[in-house]
Design an enzyme around this catalytic site. Sequence first.
Site, PDB file in Angstrom:
ATOM      1  N   SER A  69       0.831  -1.203   0.000  1.00  0.00           N
ATOM      2  CA  SER A  69       0.000   0.000   0.000  1.00  0.00           C
ATOM      3  C   SER A  69       0.859   1.243   0.000  1.00  0.00           C
ATOM      4  O   SER A  69       1.997   1.238   0.482  1.00  0.00           O
ATOM      5  CB  SER A  69      -0.892   0.010   1.244  1.00  0.00           C
ATOM      6  OG  SER A  69      -1.569   1.245   1.395  1.00  0.00           O
ATOM      7  N   TYR A  85      -3.022  -1.575   9.909  1.00  0.00           N
ATOM      8  CA  TYR A  85      -2.937  -1.709   8.447  1.00  0.00           C
ATOM      9  C   TYR A  85      -1.544  -1.299   7.957  1.00  0.00           C
ATOM     10  O   TYR A  85      -0.909  -2.004   7.163  1.00  0.00           O
ATOM     11  CB  TYR A  85      -4.015  -0.831   7.810  1.00  0.00           C
ATOM     12  CG  TYR A  85      -4.086  -0.889   6.309  1.00  0.00           C
ATOM     13  CD1 TYR A  85      -4.859  -1.852   5.663  1.00  0.00           C
ATOM     14  CD2 TYR A  85      -3.407   0.044   5.525  1.00  0.00           C
ATOM     15  CE1 TYR A  85      -4.935  -1.888   4.284  1.00  0.00           C
ATOM     16  CE2 TYR A  85      -3.481   0.013   4.151  1.00  0.00           C
ATOM     17  CZ  TYR A  85      -4.249  -0.962   3.531  1.00  0.00           C
ATOM     18  OH  TYR A  85      -4.319  -1.001   2.151  1.00  0.00           O
TER      19      TYR A  85
END
Length: 277
Positions: free
Chosen positions: A156, A169
Site C-alpha cells: 500500500s 494496516y
Amino acid sequence: MTGQLAGQVAVVTGAARGQGRSHALALAAEGASIIALDACSPIATVPYPLPSKEELEATAARVEALGVRVIPGVVDVRDLAGMEAFVADAVRSLGRLDIVCANAGISTPSPTLQMTEETWQTTIDINLTGAWKTCRATVPHIMAGGRGGAVIITSSAATSMISGNIAHYTAAKHGLIGLMRVLAKELAPHRIRVNTLHPTGVRTPMIFNEPMYRLFRPDLENPGQEDFESSARTHHALGVSSVEPEDVSAAVIYLASAAGRYVTGTTFMLDAGGPLA
C-alpha cells in the site's frame, strides 16, 4: 491484449471483487488460466460488507468468458492447510503454476490506542500473515515447474503516505516489504521474481465506505463520498481522489510478464504522487 501470458497459470487471492477481480481478468485477458480464491464470509471487525460466494462465481464466469480455464475456491488466506490443499488440487488440474498475486486484504480504521486486540490481530493475520501463507501454499509449485515465475504482493501507499487511525494496516503493509525482499533474495536462484505493489486508495468497496469517509473527514458529522473525494484529492500531487483497479492491474501484468523479467525486490508505487502533495 497480446496473449503474453498464454499457457501460464496464476493464483489470485481476494478475487471475488475489487482489485482481485480486476487482476484475474487482466491476467486472463493475456492468456493465463486463473485459480481465483476468496474467503467469501463476513469478518467481525470489518465494518463494510465483504464479498460473497456469488461475487466469486461472477468473477469466474467473466474469466471463463475470456476463453481460459478458471478454478474458483472459497478459501481464507488465514487457513494454511486449506490453502495448500486447494492450490495443490488446482495445480494438478491445470498442470502448472507461474504467477501469484497475494492480494487479499482488509481495512478497519481505528485509533491506535483505542482499537481492540481483535481488530489489530485480525488485520495482521489477513494482511501480513495471510500473504506469507499464500506464498507458502503456492510458490513451491512455481519452484517445482523450474520455469521461473512472478510473485506480486499487494502492499500500500500507506508505507509512504502516513494517515492516522490505521496503525495495524500500516504495520502490516510495511511488513510485506520485508517479506518481499527476503523472498526476492531466496527465490532469485529459481528465477522467481518478487515485488510489492503500493497503490493509493483504489476505487473499491474497501475504500469507498462510510468508515473511510469518516477517517478522511473527521471534521464532519456525517461525511459522504463527495466529502471523502474532495479531501483525498489534496493528498495526491496529480489531484485525483483514487485510482481504478485496472490501473493497478496494468502494473500486475508488467510485473508478471516478460516486460518485467529483470524486476525483482522492488516497491512498485502507484500513489498518484502522494508524497509530493
